[in-house]
Design a protein around this motif. Structure first.
Motif, short mmCIF file in Angstrom:
data_model
loop_
_atom_site.label_atom_id
_atom_site.label_comp_id
_atom_site.label_asym_id
_atom_site.label_seq_id
_atom_site.Cartn_x
_atom_site.Cartn_y
_atom_site.Cartn_z
N LYS A 62 53.10 59.86 29.77
CA LYS A 62 52.78 58.65 30.55
C LYS A 62 51.56 57.94 29.97
CE LYS A 62 53.20 55.82 34.04
NZ LYS A 62 54.30 54.88 34.10
N LEU A 63 50.56 58.71 29.57
CA LEU A 63 49.33 58.14 29.01
C LEU A 63 49.64 57.33 27.75
CD1 LEU A 63 46.26 57.87 29.14
CD2 LEU A 63 46.11 60.00 27.85
N ARG A 64 50.55 57.82 26.92
CA ARG A 64 50.93 57.10 25.69
C ARG A 64 51.57 55.75 26.02
NH1 ARG A 64 52.05 62.41 23.88
NH2 ARG A 64 54.21 62.30 24.55
N SER A 65 52.23 55.67 27.17
CA SER A 65 52.91 54.42 27.53
C SER A 65 51.99 53.41 28.22
CB SER A 65 54.12 54.71 28.43
OG SER A 65 53.69 55.08 29.72
N LEU A 66 50.79 53.85 28.59
CA LEU A 66 49.85 52.95 29.30
C LEU A 66 49.00 52.17 28.29
CD1 LEU A 66 48.66 55.32 32.17
CD2 LEU A 66 50.32 53.47 32.31
N LYS A 67 48.71 50.93 28.65
CA LYS A 67 47.97 50.05 27.74
C LYS A 67 46.51 49.85 28.14
CE LYS A 67 51.73 49.17 25.47
NZ LYS A 67 52.08 50.22 24.56
N ASP A 68 46.10 50.34 29.31
CA ASP A 68 44.73 50.13 29.81
C ASP A 68 43.70 50.86 28.96
OD1 ASP A 68 44.59 48.44 32.09
OD2 ASP A 68 45.73 49.94 33.20
N ASP A 69 42.51 50.24 28.85
CA ASP A 69 41.38 50.89 28.19
C ASP A 69 40.39 51.42 29.21
OD1 ASP A 69 42.29 50.44 25.62
OD2 ASP A 69 41.34 48.46 25.49
N ASP A 70 40.41 50.87 30.40
CA ASP A 70 39.51 51.27 31.45
C ASP A 70 39.87 52.67 31.95
OD1 ASP A 70 37.69 51.33 33.55
OD2 ASP A 70 38.98 50.15 34.89
N PRO A 71 38.94 53.64 31.82
CA PRO A 71 39.24 55.02 32.22
C PRO A 71 39.61 55.15 33.70
CG PRO A 71 37.09 54.90 31.15
CD PRO A 71 37.62 53.51 31.25
N TYR A 72 38.97 54.33 34.53
CA TYR A 72 39.27 54.39 35.96
C TYR A 72 40.72 53.96 36.22
CZ TYR A 72 39.14 53.55 40.96
OH TYR A 72 39.43 53.58 42.30
N GLN A 73 41.16 52.89 35.56
CA GLN A 73 42.55 52.42 35.71
C GLN A 73 43.54 53.46 35.18
OE1 GLN A 73 43.83 49.72 37.23
NE2 GLN A 73 41.77 49.26 37.95
#
Length: 162
Positions: free
Chosen positions: A120-131
């Protein structure tokens, strides 16, 4: 609008049909009861048919639960909470559910969640650690994994990124 005509069959024919269904696939009592209700079988006849199926081992709640847990865990990658919820919805006894869930290997369970989170992490584009943490946590919850286990693995995963 087209409405489906209610099916009306005899108790004997219903018994034969559900025996055939149960011989092909594991079913629980609530699944069979629902089918019998769709066929407009009386409540007394439903009880009689279900008792007959249980006596003849066409229906076994423990066997059904074990298969259900194994399949939903291995193939759907569900966590214990989601599996338990769906089994309770099928009116399976808590004791039977707990016995079946105990068969899941804890180490394998943790590794499974870890693999899901990494994917799932690989598919996420956010840079914000909280997001990222929020999205991963929601994902783990939607799959039915325990909160604390999810948070621990998410924190480990995100700390590796730094």
């Amino acid at each position: 609008m087209y409405k489906k005509k209610p099916t009306q069959i005899s108790s004997k024919a219903a018994l034969s049909k559900v025996q055939f269904i149960c011989s092909k696939q594991e079913k629980c009592c609530s699944d069979i009861r629902k089918k019998l209700q769709d066929w407009n079988i009386s409540a007394d006849d439903q009880d009689e048919i279900i008792n007959s199926l249980m006596e003849d081992k066409f229906i076994d709640e423990s066997r059904f639960t074990n298969f259900y847990v194994r399949d939903k865990y291995r193939f759907n990658k569900w966590g214990r909470i989601k599996i338990s919820y769906h089994l309770k919805h099928k009116q399976i006894q808590e004791r039977i559910i707990n016995e079946a869930l105990e068969q899941i290997n804890d180490q394998e369970y943790k590794e499974n969640l870890q693999d899901l989170l990494q994917s799932k992490l690989r598919s996420l584009k956010d840079d914000d650690p909280y997001q990222l943490k929020t999205k991963l946590y929601r994902f783990a919850q939607s799959r039915g994994f325990e909160s604390q286990l999810s948070l621990n693995l998410i924190n480990d995963l995100l700390s590796e990124l730094k």
